[in-house]
Design a protein around this motif. Structure first.
Motif, PDB file in Angstrom:
ATOM      1  N   UNK A   3     -19.723   6.399   4.332  1.00  0.00           N
ATOM      2  CA  UNK A   3     -18.891   6.338   3.137  1.00  0.00           C
ATOM      3  C   UNK A   3     -17.429   6.608   3.504  1.00  0.00           C
ATOM      4  N   UNK A   4     -16.558   5.664   3.189  1.00  0.00           N
ATOM      5  CA  UNK A   4     -15.125   5.767   3.489  1.00  0.00           C
ATOM      6  C   UNK A   4     -14.334   5.626   2.199  1.00  0.00           C
ATOM      7  N   UNK A   5     -13.387   6.557   2.007  1.00  0.00           N
ATOM      8  CA  UNK A   5     -12.474   6.500   0.876  1.00  0.00           C
ATOM      9  C   UNK A   5     -11.168   5.868   1.323  1.00  0.00           C
ATOM     10  N   UNK A   6     -10.726   4.847   0.575  1.00  0.00           N
ATOM     11  CA  UNK A   6      -9.398   4.266   0.763  1.00  0.00           C
ATOM     12  C   UNK A   6      -8.557   4.738  -0.415  1.00  0.00           C
ATOM     13  N   UNK A   7      -7.513   5.521  -0.150  1.00  0.00           N
ATOM     14  CA  UNK A   7      -6.754   6.148  -1.224  1.00  0.00           C
ATOM     15  C   UNK A   7      -5.272   5.808  -1.093  1.00  0.00           C
ATOM     16  N   UNK A   8      -4.703   5.301  -2.175  1.00  0.00           N
ATOM     17  CA  UNK A   8      -3.298   4.885  -2.237  1.00  0.00           C
ATOM     18  C   UNK A   8      -2.538   5.739  -3.235  1.00  0.00           C
ATOM     19  N   UNK A   9      -1.318   6.066  -2.871  1.00  0.00           N
ATOM     20  CA  UNK A   9      -0.479   6.903  -3.709  1.00  0.00           C
ATOM     21  C   UNK A   9       0.439   6.112  -4.611  1.00  0.00           C
ATOM     22  N   UNK A  10       1.531   6.744  -5.008  1.00  0.00           N
ATOM     23  CA  UNK A  10       2.369   6.204  -6.084  1.00  0.00           C
ATOM     24  C   UNK A  10       3.001   4.863  -5.779  1.00  0.00           C
ATOM     25  N   UNK A  11       3.029   4.039  -6.808  1.00  0.00           N
ATOM     26  CA  UNK A  11       3.658   2.717  -6.838  1.00  0.00           C
ATOM     27  C   UNK A  11       2.897   1.656  -6.066  1.00  0.00           C
ATOM     28  N   UNK A  12       1.861   2.029  -5.332  1.00  0.00           N
ATOM     29  CA  UNK A  12       1.108   1.034  -4.577  1.00  0.00           C
ATOM     30  C   UNK A  12       0.244   0.172  -5.488  1.00  0.00           C
ATOM     31  N   UNK A  13       0.168   0.537  -6.758  1.00  0.00           N
ATOM     32  CA  UNK A  13      -0.448  -0.351  -7.742  1.00  0.00           C
ATOM     33  C   UNK A  13       0.409  -1.588  -7.991  1.00  0.00           C
ATOM     34  N   UNK A  14       1.656  -1.554  -7.498  1.00  0.00           N
ATOM     35  CA  UNK A  14       2.581  -2.682  -7.662  1.00  0.00           C
ATOM     36  C   UNK A  14       2.491  -3.688  -6.518  1.00  0.00           C
ATOM     37  N   UNK A  15       1.631  -3.414  -5.545  1.00  0.00           N
ATOM     38  CA  UNK A  15       1.494  -4.344  -4.420  1.00  0.00           C
ATOM     39  C   UNK A  15       1.215  -5.757  -4.930  1.00  0.00           C
ATOM     40  N   UNK A  16       1.966  -6.717  -4.346  1.00  0.00           N
ATOM     41  CA  UNK A  16       1.790  -8.107  -4.743  1.00  0.00           C
ATOM     42  C   UNK A  16       2.639  -8.512  -5.928  1.00  0.00           C
ATOM     43  N   UNK A  17       3.170  -7.510  -6.638  1.00  0.00           N
ATOM     44  CA  UNK A  17       3.985  -7.804  -7.829  1.00  0.00           C
ATOM     45  C   UNK A  17       5.484  -7.653  -7.564  1.00  0.00           C
ATOM     46  N   UNK A  30      -7.207  -7.469  -4.549  1.00  0.00           N
ATOM     47  CA  UNK A  30      -7.701  -8.683  -3.867  1.00  0.00           C
ATOM     48  C   UNK A  30      -8.021  -8.367  -2.406  1.00  0.00           C
ATOM     49  N   UNK A  31      -7.131  -7.599  -1.764  1.00  0.00           N
ATOM     50  CA  UNK A  31      -7.370  -7.259  -0.360  1.00  0.00           C
ATOM     51  C   UNK A  31      -8.595  -6.391  -0.197  1.00  0.00           C
ATOM     52  N   UNK A  32      -8.825  -5.498  -1.155  1.00  0.00           N
ATOM     53  CA  UNK A  32      -9.977  -4.598  -1.061  1.00  0.00           C
ATOM     54  C   UNK A  32     -11.279  -5.387  -1.043  1.00  0.00           C
ATOM     55  N   UNK A  33     -11.311  -6.499  -1.768  1.00  0.00           N
ATOM     56  CA  UNK A  33     -12.501  -7.356  -1.748  1.00  0.00           C
ATOM     57  C   UNK A  33     -12.759  -7.911  -0.341  1.00  0.00           C
ATOM     58  N   UNK A  34     -11.696  -8.259   0.372  1.00  0.00           N
ATOM     59  CA  UNK A  34     -11.907  -8.752   1.744  1.00  0.00           C
ATOM     60  C   UNK A  34     -12.358  -7.610   2.653  1.00  0.00           C
ATOM     61  N   UNK A  35     -11.847  -6.407   2.377  1.00  0.00           N
ATOM     62  CA  UNK A  35     -12.305  -5.248   3.158  1.00  0.00           C
ATOM     63  C   UNK A  35     -13.805  -5.037   2.977  1.00  0.00           C
TER      64      UNK A  35
END
Ligand code: CA2
Length: 140
Positions: A3-17, A30-35
């Motif tokens: 089990x691996x946690x991928x954790x992103x902090x502030x403003x990274x919800x704006x990736x791609x925008x 979208x990238x997480x789906x490829x992961x």
């Protein structure tokens, strides 16, 4: 199954925008789906928050039961003693990731409160840094 946690902090919800010239044009969702497709035998969890306390709570929740943490704390990398303390407090090993090469950017981005608490640091490899971090953690 690891089990691996991928954790992103502030403003990274704006990736791609926004700021595709620095952070690319793909959303993290979208990238997480490829992961997930790249690591079919690993249970990947994704968490993103703009709130330091929520990131702390997730590290506490996952860090005592999971096998590894891939963390991009965003700007909190450069300010948060608390996030570094949380990574030290949990047994799960962590890999720090930054999409951009922070060492080629402003001086304030050259220091991290997390790096010394992580097994390693991957910077400047774009979103591939997350894949590399997962690959390392599952190899342990
Ligand atoms: O390069 C990285 O991954 C960073 O962690 C990104 C942070 C910024 C996250 C904001 O991400 C955005 C993505 C798209 C649009 C706007 C911000 C920055 O403060 C760090 O120094 C390096």
């Amino acid at each position: 199954m690891k089990q691996i946690l991928v954790i992103n902090g502030p403003n990274l919800n704006l990736l791609g925008k926004r700021e595709p010239g620095i952070y690319g044009s793909q959303s993290f969702e979208a990238y997480f789906e490829t992961l997930q497709a790249t690591f079919p035998d690993v249970h990947l969890t994704y968490f993103q928050s703009n709130h330091e306390g929520a990131l702390l709570d997730k590290i506490h929740e996952f860090g005592f039961v999971g096998d590894g943490i891939v963390i991009n704390a965003g700007a909190y990398t450069h300010t948060s003693v608390a996030l570094g303390d949380a990574l030290s407090a949990v047994p799960a090993p962590a890999v720090e990731v930054h999409i951009s090469n922070v060492h080629a950017r402003e001086a304030f981005r050259h220091h991290s409160y997390l790096s010394a608490k992580c097994k390693g640091v991957i910077v400047g490899m774009g979103l591939m840094g997350y894949e590399l971090g997962i690959r390392y953690l599952v190899s342990l």
